[in-house]
Every structure is written in structure tokens, then in C-alpha cells.
Design an enzyme around this catalytic site. Structure first.
Site, PDB file in Angstrom:
ATOM      1  N   ASP A 136       0.835  -1.198   0.000  1.00 48.38           N
ATOM      2  CA  ASP A 136       0.000   0.000   0.000  1.00 48.38           C
ATOM      3  C   ASP A 136       0.874   1.253   0.000  1.00 48.38           C
ATOM      4  O   ASP A 136       2.107   1.189   0.052  1.00 48.38           O
ATOM      5  CB  ASP A 136      -0.917   0.000   1.222  1.00 48.38           C
ATOM      6  CG  ASP A 136      -1.776  -1.249   1.285  1.00 48.38           C
ATOM      7  OD1 ASP A 136      -2.028  -1.830   0.216  1.00 48.38           O
ATOM      8  OD2 ASP A 136      -2.188  -1.633   2.398  1.00 48.38           O
ATOM      9  N   TYR A 253       6.582 -10.338   6.912  1.00 50.05           N
ATOM     10  CA  TYR A 253       6.461  -8.903   7.153  1.00 50.05           C
ATOM     11  C   TYR A 253       6.971  -8.588   8.553  1.00 50.05           C
ATOM     12  O   TYR A 253       6.993  -9.456   9.432  1.00 50.05           O
ATOM     13  CB  TYR A 253       5.001  -8.445   7.054  1.00 50.05           C
ATOM     14  CG  TYR A 253       4.468  -8.330   5.641  1.00 50.05           C
ATOM     15  CD1 TYR A 253       4.420  -7.097   5.000  1.00 50.05           C
ATOM     16  CD2 TYR A 253       3.999  -9.444   4.959  1.00 50.05           C
ATOM     17  CE1 TYR A 253       3.919  -6.983   3.716  1.00 50.05           C
ATOM     18  CE2 TYR A 253       3.500  -9.338   3.669  1.00 50.05           C
ATOM     19  CZ  TYR A 253       3.461  -8.101   3.056  1.00 50.05           C
ATOM     20  OH  TYR A 253       2.971  -7.991   1.784  1.00 50.05           O
TER      21      TYR A 253
END
Length: 500
Positions: A136, A253
Site C-alpha cells: 500500500d 512482514y
């Protein structure tokens, strides 16, 4: 068997397509029509015609040779100055990549060095382009892979490096100190001293460097044209059917937040707010196994006028660790993504493991949350961490995470700042075991580029995360959580009735 009407309609559609395609060729090639009434370009207007839309303003028909060998490209980037990774199309005009994205920037640089032909811009299906992940706006990536058919044969002139005689002398003296001299070492020293005397007479000595491989030259040339916040680490050959997204077995992540956020606890402004919180907590506990559909709505605006406050407490890292452990395994994360996509997407995801650790990075005490899973939904990780922090701060009930994983419950969950999220690296264990061994293709392994990735992450990405923390984004997030607390944003109404 298909009906005759269906066959006739299918045939008419094909014939209409052939006619349109033929007219398109006449327009693009500038050929005259059969009657000689003028060129087809005068007869049809590409800008206004519905049959011949302009694609990126390129109307030339050109046969371009697409490379047959497919490669995987590993690179990292800082996502602060980009609107996410994937190229975006403006809905009204259809213009591609009007905003600045990572994918568009990398594609422009690949075209600039000749790895992709200009006529193949925005034609990912021709180049068989694929990416391991999409991030994003504001999210960083330490390592991400893209696959495609690139031209790696880039020419470069031979490099020559000049060294002064003094530098040559120091190198020779260091070599002498390292050698174990034998009995006739004095003779060797005399010969070396005479050689050095001859070299001192020359001002410069030209030394030819071994030519690098085409892959090394490709990386060097690409990094020269890439912006400073995007770095390429490696390019390697992959199998013909390689897809960076489909063949990625898992992704890792990490999220960074300051430790002082955990030294806060929420206090209610009055007894009315505390009563709403306790009723919501008891309802979640009693209806944890209830399969009836429940939807949450926002409370009345009058309740938002009075706000609570935070009090300082000692950090309890183990408490946050136990809250995040509830996400591990195969769970339904329909509450942790955009609600408009719930009807068309499968929201079940597998989280392999979650680790929480306190570290000192860039002179700041930070909490590192590492999440490793097979795949993730849009905004999933940021919503997961947000709800866990709200439960830790006592803004959400102690069983809010467990209740949010129910398939029948629909809740409103906010997100944490995107500046702290980093895509660490994707893994291709299944691809290495099944495809590479059979095709004699090198494995895609993170350990091969780990030193370069760690250096880029610590020098650039961590510095950017520290910069965002210094800009008081977490003070703003805590203020938002206090203004719009979870217990007011989720007024549960089972079967249309409010919880009393």
C-alpha cells in the site's frame, strides 16, 4: 448440444470482431480504403471512435521481438514517496500510471536501459510480468521479486582503472609481510626492490579489470538509472512458467512501533462509557460460539463529545505477545480487510507464526512484530495490529480479537500507520523443490542476497521509519483511538436489536 441460434450469434460476433480488427489495421497503418476515397485515418477518428480507443497515445504497429528467457528480479524500495507498488489506472480517462508508483518507476528504468522495448509499455501479458506482493501507499519493502521476460544483454565499454606507483608500492609491501620468507629471502627482497624502482619511474599504471557477467552488468546499469529509494539486488534465470505471486509459498512482514506506546492505558471519561464497554465485553464472552449473524454500527454522536485519557503504566510485552498469538493458524479475516470485497473474495488465510521482540534501532527503543504467513488481504496486517493494540490499551474488550475472527460477526476496525510496515522478503520453498530441481535452474533463496538486503534495510528503511516516528504519527494515532474508541465504533445489533 448448442442451439443453432447460439452458433449464429457466435459466428456474427466473430465476423464483427474480424471487421473491426481489419479496420483497426487500416487506421494504424494509414492505408487507403478499397474504393480510393481517402485514407482510413481520415475516415475514422481514433480519439472519438468507440471502436478504436487510443492506448497510451501509441498508434504505431511494430513487431517487436520479446525475449524468450524469463528472469526474476529482486529489489527493495522505500514507499514514502509512492502511491503503493502497483500501477494505477484513472477510472474516467483510462490513463495508466498517472500517479507515482514503484512498478511504474521500475518499468520506466527498464525501458531506459533497453531491458524492455518502448512499444511493450503497459503490456504485462506480453512480457509475462508478475510480482510477489503488492504494498500500500507508504509501505516499505526490503526485498520483493518480479518476474518477466527481460533483455539482459546490455553493452558497456571496458573499464580501466589507474593506480599510482605509491599505491602499488603499499600493496607489494603488504604482500611481503604476509609471506613466510625462506633462507634466500634477501634475494627476493632485492628483486622486489628493483621492480618497485622501475614502477616509481612511471606515473600511472593501467590495469585491466575482468569483464563482469551480463547479470552483474545489468544490475549495475539498472541501479545507475533507478532513484535512490529503489535498489536492485539480483537478477537470475527462472523457469518458463514462473509466476512471482502464485509460486510464492509464504511472505514475511515486520512492523515497528515505539515502546512508549505500550506504556499507556485507557481510562473512561465517565460511568456511562464504562458501562457500554462492560456490556460489550460480556456480550462477546457469552456469544463467542453463537453462529447468528451480528453486525456492528457506530454509536450516537453525543457519546463522542466526552473523551477518555491515557495513564502511564509499565510495559508488558508478554501481554501483547499473547494477544497476537490468537491470529496464528488458519482463520477467517473478513473483518480485517475492505468490506466491499467480502462477497467476492475468500477471506481465510494461514498465519504461520508471529514474533514480538524489543530492539534498539537507530537509537530508539522499538517493538518489532514479525508476521509470517502464506498470503495476506488488503490492509490485513495493519488492522490485525491495530485491534491487538486496542485490546492491549483496554480500548477494546479483552476478547475482541477472538470475537473478530468469527465468521458471523462484522466489526469496524481501524488501521495503524503504514510507515512502520515493511515487507521483509518472500519465500519460494515449493518452487525450489518442485520446479528448479527438474529444470536445472538456480534456486531463489533469500540467503544469497541477505547481506545486501540487510544493509539497505538498516541504512535507508529504518532511517525512514525513525523519521516518521519523530513526526509524531503515533501521537496522532493514539489521539484518533481516544476520539473514536472501539466500544463506541462497534455498537452490536444482533438481528437488528441493540445490546442492552
Amino acid at each position: 448440444m448448442s442451439s443453432p441460434d447460439y452458433k449464429r450469434r457466435k459466428k456474427d460476433a466473430r465476423s464483427k470482431f474480424r471487421k473491426l480488427w481489419k479496420k483497426r489495421g487500416e487506421v494504424l497503418n494509414g492505408q487507403n480504403d478499397k474504393n480510393g476515397e481517402g485514407s482510413a485515418s481520415n475516415q475514422y477518428n481514433l480519439n472519438n471512435s468507440k471502436d478504436f480507443p487510443l492506448l497510451n497515445g501509441n498508434t504505431e504497429v511494430k513487431k517487436v521481438h520479446v525475449p524468450k528467457i524469463k528472469y526474476a528480479l529482486a529489489f527493495g524500495y522505500i514507499g514514502t514517496n509512492y502511491h503503493g507498488y502497483q500501477k494505477q489506472v484513472e477510472y474516467k480517462t483510462g490513463i495508466m500510471d498517472k500517479v507515482k508508483t514503484v512498478e511504474g518507476t521500475v518499468e520506466n528504468c527498464l525501458i531506459k536501459i533497453g531491458a524492455i522495448d518502448e512499444s511493450l509499455r503497459n503490456m504485462n501479458h506480453k512480457l509475462q510480468m508478475s510480482k510477489s506482493s503488492r504494498t500500500d501507499k507508504g509501505v516499505h519493502a526490503a526485498c520483493i521479486y518480479i518476474g518477466g521476460r527481460f533483455n539482459v544483454n546490455i553493452e558497456e565499454k571496458k573499464l580501466e582503472v589507474t593506480e599510482t606507483s605509491s599505491e602499488k608500492e603499499t600493496e607489494c609491501s603488504e604482500d611481503i609481510e604476509d609471506e613466510e620468507l625462506s633462507e634466500n629471502s634477501t634475494v627476493v627482497r632485492k628483486k622486489l626492490s628493483s621492480d618497485l624502482a622501475k614502477e616509481e619511474a612511471e606515473d600511472e599504471v593501467k590495469v585491466e579489470i575482468k569483464e563482469p557477467s551480463k547479470e552483474e552488468l545489468f544490475i549495475k546499469t539498472l541501479n545507475a538509472v533507478l532513484p535512490e529509494d529503489i535498489r536492485c539486488f539480483k537478477i537470475q534465470r527462472v523457469t518458463k512458467g514462473f509466476d512471482a505471486r502464485i509460486m510464492c509459498s509464504k511472505r514475511k512482514y515486520e512492523y515497528l512501533l515505539p515502546v512508549w506506546v505500550l506504556c499507556r492505558k485507557f481510562e473512561f471519561p465517565n460511568e456511562e462509557h464504562e458501562g457500554i464497554y462492560k456490556r460489550l465485553e460480556s456480550y462477546m464472552e457469552e456469544n463467542m460460539n453463537n453462529k447468528e449473524n451480528v453486525k456492528a454500527y457506530k454509536s450516537e454522536e453525543a457519546l463522542y463529545e466526552e473523551q477518555g485519557k491515557y495513564v502511564e503504566v509499565e510495559e508488558y510485552l508478554e501481554k501483547l505477545r499473547q494477544i497476537l498469538k490468537q491470529y496464528e493458524g488458519t482463520k477467517d479475516f473478513h473483518n480485517f480487510t475492505v468490506k466491499q470485497r467480502l462477497e467476492t473474495k475468500n477471506t481465510q488465510r494461514y498465519i504461520e507464526k508471529i514474533k514480538v521482540k524489543e530492539e534498539e534501532i537507530e537509537g530508539m527503543k522499538l517493538v518489532r512484530i514479525t508476521i509470517q504467513g502464506q498470503s495476506f488481504l488488503y490492509n490485513q496486517i495493519r488492522k490485525m495490529i491495530c485491534l491487538a493494540l486496542q485490546e492491549y490499551l483496554a480500548v477494546a474488550p479483552k476478547n475482541a480479537v477472538k470475537y473478530a475472527l468469527k465468521k458471523s460477526a462484522t466489526l469496524n476496525i481501524n488501521t495503524v500507520p503504514s510507515e512502520g510496515l515493511i515487507l521483509h522478503h518472500p519465500c519460494y520453498d515449493t518452487y525450489n523443490a518442485t520446479r528448479c530441481s527438474m529444470a536445472n535452474i538456480p534456486y531463489i533463496e533469500y540467503k544469497d542476497i541477505k547481506p545486501e538486503v540487510e544493509t539497505f534495510k538498516r541504512q535507508y528503511i529504518y532511517a525512514e521509519v525513525k523519521k516518521s516516528i519523530c513526526c509524531k504519527i503515533w501521537e496522532g494515532w493514539l489521539e484518533t483511538v481516544k476520539t473514536y474508541p472501539f466500544y463506541l465504533e462497534n455498537k452490536i445489533t444482533p438481528n437488528g436489536e441493540d445490546v442492552k
